[in-house]
Design an enzyme around this catalytic site. Structure first.
Site, PDB file in Angstrom:
ATOM      1  N   LYS A  30      42.852  34.247  71.893  1.00  0.00           N
ATOM      2  CA  LYS A  30      42.622  33.424  70.535  1.00  0.00           C
ATOM      3  C   LYS A  30      41.557  34.085  69.851  1.00  0.00           C
ATOM      4  O   LYS A  30      41.643  34.057  68.544  1.00  0.00           O
ATOM      5  CB  LYS A  30      41.681  32.262  71.114  1.00  0.00           C
ATOM      6  CG  LYS A  30      42.856  31.226  71.938  1.00  0.00           C
ATOM      7  CD  LYS A  30      41.985  30.005  72.753  1.00  0.00           C
ATOM      8  CE  LYS A  30      43.045  29.237  73.471  1.00  0.00           C
ATOM      9  NZ  LYS A  30      42.012  28.198  74.296  1.00  0.00           N
ATOM     10  N   GLN A  75      36.412  26.550  76.653  1.00  0.00           N
ATOM     11  CA  GLN A  75      37.624  26.786  77.330  1.00  0.00           C
ATOM     12  C   GLN A  75      37.589  25.932  78.686  1.00  0.00           C
ATOM     13  O   GLN A  75      36.657  25.761  79.223  1.00  0.00           O
ATOM     14  CB  GLN A  75      37.844  28.276  77.708  1.00  0.00           C
ATOM     15  CG  GLN A  75      39.211  28.735  78.394  1.00  0.00           C
ATOM     16  CD  GLN A  75      40.439  28.444  77.458  1.00  0.00           C
ATOM     17  OE1 GLN A  75      40.234  28.306  76.442  1.00  0.00           O
ATOM     18  NE2 GLN A  75      41.453  28.315  78.224  1.00  0.00           N
ATOM     19  N   ASP A 133      39.918  21.813  68.773  1.00  0.00           N
ATOM     20  CA  ASP A 133      40.736  21.469  69.853  1.00  0.00           C
ATOM     21  C   ASP A 133      41.390  19.950  69.793  1.00  0.00           C
ATOM     22  O   ASP A 133      42.327  19.813  70.710  1.00  0.00           O
ATOM     23  CB  ASP A 133      39.993  21.462  71.340  1.00  0.00           C
ATOM     24  CG  ASP A 133      40.345  22.806  72.092  1.00  0.00           C
ATOM     25  OD1 ASP A 133      41.743  23.392  71.823  1.00  0.00           O
ATOM     26  OD2 ASP A 133      39.490  23.123  72.847  1.00  0.00           O
TER      27      ASP A 133
END
Ligand code: GUN
Length: 293
Positions: A53, A97, A120
């Site tokens: 990412k 994460q 997200d």
């Protein structure tokens, strides 16, 4: 022979679009989009995801910062970092994460992320906005699937979409988005899950079949109506007889592909799209600050 829905090339196209808009935003307002990523613990798969990412950001001119904490980090430490980033105007996107170590409560951490920086799309405020059709952040995987359907001109309106899987990240939001009165959307949606007695009975009636289960082989040719569009969200690592491993989806690709109208491969399907949409969400967040929208 099915049309192969090429996630790699679509994702490359989206990265180019994002890159151009990042440059435009920087030139017009001086704002450089920034994504901060937090990785707690040393799960090897998570470490790879986070590193990728970060690399994706670099390619398009988004500044990324990765902070790694040991798995002994406390929930309070994680919350403090998130709050520092919430208050930092150079940070437009915050990604923690998952999964987090067991002693850290994921919901409390996600709740602490400012909904304005939750690229997200996991915060309850953004989940709620998806539910009622307001602009927030759409989680990256459902957003990527919608873009695949849109960019391949796959008609969803009036079609029967069957989503297998009801996770908060994929199945639930994607089902809602496909049912919404917009394009892509306006589909009749059925959700199947582990409580569904005979999944094939439903999937065989799907014009658009989306599998987001995370188990290889749950979708065979007997689950698919000839001419259906098949979107495989699953990413599973299997061990072959010779001991090597291989990434595969939920769908038995070799037997489903010949009867489908269009199908996504694994790898090279939904996965790259998820990564591309994270860049899009981070840019959108920065554009809101920089005056656009
Ligand atoms: N773990 C697996 N997928 C994801 C994702 O999309 N976002 C975050 N934050 N963690 C993940």
């Amino acid at each position: 022979m099915a049309v192969l829905i090429d996630g790699n090339s679509l994702a490359a196209q989206i990265r180019e679009e994002v890159q151009a808009e990042v440059a435009q935003l920087r030139d017009s307002s001086g704002v450089v989009p920034g994504l901060n990523l937090l990785l707690v613990g040393d799960d090897p798969a998570s470490a790879v995801y986070v590193r990728n990412k970060g690399k994706d950001c670099e390619k398009v001119g988004i500044t990324s910062t990765i902070l790694r904490l040991p798995d002994t980090a406390t929930e309070q430490e994680v919350l403090d970092i998130v709050r520092t980033w919430n208050d930092d105007a150079s940070v437009h996107g915050i990604l923690v994460q998952l999964p987090l170590p067991k002693h850290i409560n994921e919901h409390r951490v996600i709740n602490a992320i400012s909904p304005l920086k939750d690229v997200d799309g996991f915060h309850p405020e953004n989940a709620g906005k998806v539910m009622i059709g307001l602009d927030g952040f759409i989680p990256c995987t459902p957003y990527g699937v919608l873009e695949m359907l849109r960019r391949y001109n796959i008609e969803t309106s009036g079609k029967h979409a069957v989503v297998v899987g009801r996770s908060n990240i994929v199945g639930k939001p994607l089902s809602i988005l496909l049912a919404q009165k917009r394009s892509p959307g306006n589909a009749t949606v059925t959700i199947c899950h582990t409580g569904t007695p005979n999944i094939a009975e439903y999937t065989r009636t799907a014009d658009i079949l989306i599998s987001a289960v995370g188990s290889h082989g749950v979708i065979t040719k007997d689950h698919v109506k000839p001419g259906a569009v098949v979107i495989d969200v699953g990413i599973n690592r299997i061990t072959l007889p010779d001991g090597t491993t291989k990434l595969v989806g939920d769908v038995l690709f070799d037997e489903v592909e010949p009867i489908a109208q269009a199908i996504t491969p694994v790898p090279g399907g939904v996965g790259p799209m998820t990564r591309a949409m994270l860049l899009r969400n981070t840019l959108t967040s920065a554009q809101r600050v920089g005056g656009k929208q």
